[in-house]
Write a protein that holds these residues in place. Structure first.
Motif, PDB file in Angstrom:
ATOM      1  N   ALA A  40      -0.220  14.705  15.855  1.00 52.33           N
ATOM      2  CA  ALA A  40      -0.297  16.046  16.439  1.00 52.33           C
ATOM      3  C   ALA A  40      -1.313  16.901  15.687  1.00 52.33           C
ATOM      4  CB  ALA A  40       1.082  16.704  16.408  1.00 52.33           C
ATOM      5  N   ALA A  41      -1.323  16.775  14.361  1.00 49.79           N
ATOM      6  CA  ALA A  41      -2.276  17.541  13.548  1.00 49.79           C
ATOM      7  C   ALA A  41      -3.707  17.096  13.815  1.00 49.79           C
ATOM      8  CB  ALA A  41      -1.941  17.369  12.064  1.00 49.79           C
ATOM      9  N   LEU A  42      -3.907  15.796  13.962  1.00 50.29           N
ATOM     10  CA  LEU A  42      -5.251  15.276  14.243  1.00 50.29           C
ATOM     11  C   LEU A  42      -5.739  15.718  15.619  1.00 50.29           C
ATOM     12  CD1 LEU A  42      -4.797  11.661  12.845  1.00 50.29           C
ATOM     13  CD2 LEU A  42      -6.355  13.390  11.935  1.00 50.29           C
ATOM     14  N   ALA A  43      -4.835  15.794  16.566  1.00 55.87           N
ATOM     15  CA  ALA A  43      -5.208  16.206  17.913  1.00 55.87           C
ATOM     16  C   ALA A  43      -5.577  17.690  17.957  1.00 55.87           C
ATOM     17  CB  ALA A  43      -4.052  15.928  18.883  1.00 55.87           C
ATOM     18  N   GLU A  44      -4.952  18.468  17.079  1.00 51.68           N
ATOM     19  CA  GLU A  44      -5.214  19.911  17.054  1.00 51.68           C
ATOM     20  C   GLU A  44      -6.548  20.220  16.387  1.00 51.68           C
ATOM     21  OE1 GLU A  44      -3.232  23.979  15.183  1.00 51.68           O
ATOM     22  OE2 GLU A  44      -2.061  22.119  15.305  1.00 51.68           O
ATOM     23  N   GLN A  45      -6.803  19.582  15.246  1.00 50.40           N
ATOM     24  CA  GLN A  45      -8.064  19.823  14.523  1.00 50.40           C
ATOM     25  C   GLN A  45      -8.282  18.693  13.523  1.00 50.40           C
ATOM     26  OE1 GLN A  45      -8.180  23.487  12.355  1.00 50.40           O
ATOM     27  NE2 GLN A  45     -10.211  23.122  11.506  1.00 50.40           N
ATOM     28  N   LEU A  46      -9.488  18.119  13.541  1.00 52.12           N
ATOM     29  CA  LEU A  46      -9.780  17.035  12.601  1.00 52.12           C
ATOM     30  C   LEU A  46      -9.989  17.592  11.200  1.00 52.12           C
ATOM     31  CD1 LEU A  46     -12.204  14.580  14.450  1.00 52.12           C
ATOM     32  CD2 LEU A  46      -9.787  14.243  13.901  1.00 52.12           C
ATOM     33  N   PRO A  47      -9.363  16.983  10.193  1.00 51.29           N
ATOM     34  CA  PRO A  47      -9.569  17.418   8.816  1.00 51.29           C
ATOM     35  C   PRO A  47     -10.854  16.830   8.250  1.00 51.29           C
ATOM     36  CG  PRO A  47      -8.046  15.582   8.860  1.00 51.29           C
ATOM     37  CD  PRO A  47      -8.394  15.884  10.297  1.00 51.29           C
ATOM     38  N   ARG A  48     -11.174  17.201   7.035  1.00 48.14           N
ATOM     39  CA  ARG A  48     -12.322  16.628   6.324  1.00 48.14           C
ATOM     40  C   ARG A  48     -11.921  15.341   5.622  1.00 48.14           C
ATOM     41  NH1 ARG A  48     -15.667  14.251   4.361  1.00 48.14           N
ATOM     42  NH2 ARG A  48     -17.461  14.852   3.114  1.00 48.14           N
ATOM     43  N   LEU A  49     -10.627  15.226   5.305  1.00 49.55           N
ATOM     44  CA  LEU A  49     -10.123  14.085   4.544  1.00 49.55           C
ATOM     45  C   LEU A  49      -8.661  13.858   4.890  1.00 49.55           C
ATOM     46  CD1 LEU A  49     -10.532  12.054   2.093  1.00 49.55           C
ATOM     47  CD2 LEU A  49      -9.656  13.911   0.647  1.00 49.55           C
ATOM     48  N   VAL A  50      -8.265  12.583   4.912  1.00 51.50           N
ATOM     49  CA  VAL A  50      -6.859  12.221   5.140  1.00 51.50           C
ATOM     50  C   VAL A  50      -6.351  11.444   3.931  1.00 51.50           C
ATOM     51  CG1 VAL A  50      -5.242  10.888   6.547  1.00 51.50           C
ATOM     52  CG2 VAL A  50      -7.110  12.139   7.650  1.00 51.50           C
ATOM     53  N   LEU A  51      -5.186  11.850   3.425  1.00 55.97           N
ATOM     54  CA  LEU A  51      -4.476  11.093   2.405  1.00 55.97           C
ATOM     55  C   LEU A  51      -3.227  10.516   3.049  1.00 55.97           C
ATOM     56  CD1 LEU A  51      -6.365  12.734   0.522  1.00 55.97           C
ATOM     57  CD2 LEU A  51      -4.485  12.855  -1.106  1.00 55.97           C
ATOM     58  N   LEU A  52      -3.061   9.214   2.931  1.00 59.50           N
ATOM     59  CA  LEU A  52      -1.992   8.540   3.673  1.00 59.50           C
ATOM     60  C   LEU A  52      -1.184   7.618   2.777  1.00 59.50           C
ATOM     61  CD1 LEU A  52      -0.572   7.557   6.305  1.00 59.50           C
ATOM     62  CD2 LEU A  52      -2.493   5.967   6.610  1.00 59.50           C
ATOM     63  N   ASP A  53       0.136   7.793   2.804  1.00 56.77           N
ATOM     64  CA  ASP A  53       1.039   6.858   2.145  1.00 56.77           C
ATOM     65  C   ASP A  53       1.460   5.829   3.193  1.00 56.77           C
ATOM     66  OD1 ASP A  53       2.969   5.462   0.822  1.00 56.77           O
ATOM     67  OD2 ASP A  53       4.353   7.144   0.574  1.00 56.77           O
ATOM     68  N   LEU A  54       1.092   4.578   2.971  1.00 63.80           N
ATOM     69  CA  LEU A  54       1.379   3.537   3.958  1.00 63.80           C
ATOM     70  C   LEU A  54       2.866   3.216   4.061  1.00 63.80           C
ATOM     71  CD1 LEU A  54      -1.557   0.986   3.512  1.00 63.80           C
ATOM     72  CD2 LEU A  54      -1.231   2.707   5.287  1.00 63.80           C
ATOM     73  N   HIS A  55       3.682   3.762   3.158  1.00 63.73           N
ATOM     74  CA  HIS A  55       5.123   3.549   3.265  1.00 63.73           C
ATOM     75  C   HIS A  55       5.733   4.373   4.392  1.00 63.73           C
ATOM     76  CE1 HIS A  55       5.004   2.158  -1.143  1.00 63.73           C
ATOM     77  NE2 HIS A  55       5.271   1.111  -0.388  1.00 63.73           N
ATOM     78  N   VAL A  56       5.012   5.373   4.869  1.00 63.15           N
ATOM     79  CA  VAL A  56       5.486   6.146   6.031  1.00 63.15           C
ATOM     80  C   VAL A  56       5.578   5.208   7.226  1.00 63.15           C
ATOM     81  CG1 VAL A  56       4.927   8.021   7.620  1.00 63.15           C
ATOM     82  CG2 VAL A  56       4.519   8.294   5.168  1.00 63.15           C
ATOM     83  N   ASP A  57       6.661   5.281   7.961  1.00 68.80           N
ATOM     84  CA  ASP A  57       6.875   4.390   9.109  1.00 68.80           C
ATOM     85  C   ASP A  57       5.715   4.510  10.104  1.00 68.80           C
ATOM     86  OD1 ASP A  57       8.194   2.557  10.734  1.00 68.80           O
ATOM     87  OD2 ASP A  57       9.233   4.121  11.850  1.00 68.80           O
ATOM     88  N   GLY A  58       5.032   3.380  10.362  1.00 66.57           N
ATOM     89  CA  GLY A  58       3.888   3.392  11.265  1.00 66.57           C
ATOM     90  C   GLY A  58       2.591   3.783  10.599  1.00 66.57           C
ATOM     91  N   GLY A  59       2.588   3.856   9.259  1.00 66.87           N
ATOM     92  CA  GLY A  59       1.404   4.303   8.529  1.00 66.87           C
ATOM     93  C   GLY A  59       0.199   3.400   8.703  1.00 66.87           C
ATOM     94  N   PHE A  60       0.427   2.092   8.672  1.00 74.99           N
ATOM     95  CA  PHE A  60      -0.695   1.170   8.805  1.00 74.99           C
ATOM     96  C   PHE A  60      -1.322   1.266  10.189  1.00 74.99           C
ATOM     97  CE2 PHE A  60      -2.698  -3.002   9.483  1.00 74.99           C
ATOM     98  CZ  PHE A  60      -3.502  -3.058   8.356  1.00 74.99           C
ATOM     99  N   GLU A  61      -0.477   1.395  11.209  1.00 75.65           N
ATOM    100  CA  GLU A  61      -0.987   1.546  12.576  1.00 75.65           C
ATOM    101  C   GLU A  61      -1.773   2.848  12.719  1.00 75.65           C
ATOM    102  OE1 GLU A  61       2.066   0.675  11.764  1.00 75.65           O
ATOM    103  OE2 GLU A  61       2.071  -1.418  12.475  1.00 75.65           O
ATOM    104  N   LEU A  62      -1.329   3.896  12.030  1.00 69.20           N
ATOM    105  CA  LEU A  62      -2.059   5.169  12.064  1.00 69.20           C
ATOM    106  C   LEU A  62      -3.428   5.006  11.410  1.00 69.20           C
ATOM    107  CD1 LEU A  62      -2.203   8.214  12.629  1.00 69.20           C
ATOM    108  CD2 LEU A  62      -1.132   8.579  10.382  1.00 69.20           C
ATOM    109  N   LEU A  63      -3.484   4.294  10.296  1.00 69.56           N
ATOM    110  CA  LEU A  63      -4.761   4.039   9.628  1.00 69.56           C
ATOM    111  C   LEU A  63      -5.719   3.331  10.571  1.00 69.56           C
ATOM    112  CD1 LEU A  63      -6.654   3.844   7.173  1.00 69.56           C
ATOM    113  CD2 LEU A  63      -5.365   1.818   6.455  1.00 69.56           C
ATOM    114  N   GLN A  64      -5.250   2.313  11.263  1.00 72.46           N
ATOM    115  CA  GLN A  64      -6.089   1.591  12.218  1.00 72.46           C
ATOM    116  C   GLN A  64      -6.551   2.503  13.346  1.00 72.46           C
ATOM    117  OE1 GLN A  64      -3.140  -1.564  12.985  1.00 72.46           O
ATOM    118  NE2 GLN A  64      -4.641  -3.042  12.226  1.00 72.46           N
TER     119      GLN A  64
END
Length: 207
Positions: A40-64
Motif C-alpha cells: 500500500a505504501a509503495l502504491a501511494e509513493q515510491l521511496p528512495r530506499l527500502v529496508l526489508l526483513d525477510l522474516h516478515v511473512d511474504g517478504g521474499f515475494e515482496l522483494l521479487q
C-alpha cells in the motif's frame, strides 16, 4: 529522502528509524509491519530506499515484486542469517545490499550510504570465511572465469562496490559502455544482480 522500513518488530522499527534519521539529513522513515502495508505504501509513493526483513511473512515475494516492478528502487535486506546461500537467494532476487542483524550500527550506515550511491553491499559471510573477501579480490582472482579481460576488470570494480558512474570514470569509458559490460558479466556468470555476480565469481575461484 523517503525510506520504507518493513519489519515485524516495533522496537526494531523504532531503533532503525532513529538511526536513519540521525545519519541521513532530511530522511523520512515510514515503518510498516506487513507485506500488505508495504504494498500500500509503495502504491501511494515510491521511496528512495527500502529496508526489508525477510522474516516478515511474504517478504521474499515482496522483494521479487519490487525488483520486477521497480527495477531501480534499491532494497537492502536485514537478515538474521550470515550464510552465503541465504545471501545469494536475496541478492539473486534483486536486493542491492545484505546486512546481517549482527552487524554493528556503523556497518549498517556505511552499507546504506554505499547502496544509495549506486553500489552494492555484501558483508563477510560465514561460508566465505576461508575464501578471499570480494572487496579485496585482485584481478588475477578471475583468471578461470569465462570473461574477457575488460569484463574481468569491470567485475573487480564491482567487487569493490563501485557504481556504474564510478566504474566509467575509473576505466575512462561511458556509463552506457559500463552497463553493457555489466550485463555481459551477469549473463556469463548466470547472475541476476551485480552483487550476486561477485559472490558467484568468488565461490568459483574458491573451488
Amino acid at each position: 529522502m523517503r525510506v520504507l522500513l518493513i519489519d515485524g518488530f516495533p522496537m526494531v522499527r523504532a531503533a532503525l528509524t532513529g538511526l536513519i534519521e540521525q545519519n541521513f539529513a532530511g530522511a523520512q522513515v515510514q515503518g510498516v509491519d506487513s507485506v500488505a502495508a508495504a504494498r500500500a505504501a509503495l502504491a501511494e509513493q515510491l521511496p528512495r530506499l527500502v529496508l526489508l526483513d525477510l522474516h516478515v511473512d511474504g517478504g521474499f515475494e515482496l522483494l521479487q515484486q519490487i525488483h520486477r516492478e521497480h527495477l531501480v528502487l534499491p532494497v537492502v535486506v536485514i537478515s538474521g542469517s550470515d550464510d552465503t546461500e541465504d545471501a545469494l537467494q536475496a541478492l539473486g532476487a534483486g536486493a542491492m545490499g545484505y546486512v546481517p542483524e549482527r552487524s554493528d550500527l556503523n556497518t549498517l550506515v556505511q552499507a546504506l550510504h554505499l547502496v544509495l550511491a549506486g553500489g552494492t553491499y555484501v558483508p563477510p559471510l560465514k561460508r566465505l570465511a576461508d575464501e578471499p573477501a570480494p572487496v579485496a579480490a585482485p584481478a588475477r582472482a578471475w583468471a578461470e572465469l569465462p570473461l574477457t579481460p575488460r569484463q574481468k576488470g569491470v567485475l573487480e570494480l564491482l567487487a569493490r562496490g563501485l557504481s556504474n558512474k564510478e566504474i566509467a570514470r575509473e576505466l575512462n569509458v561511458s556509463v552506457d559502455t559500463v552497463k553493457d559490460h555489466v550485463a555481459a558479466v551477469l549473463k556469463a556468470l548466470g547472475a541476476n544482480s551485480r552483487t550476486q555476480a561477485v559472490l558467484i565469481a568468488t565461490q568459483k575461484q574458491g573451488r
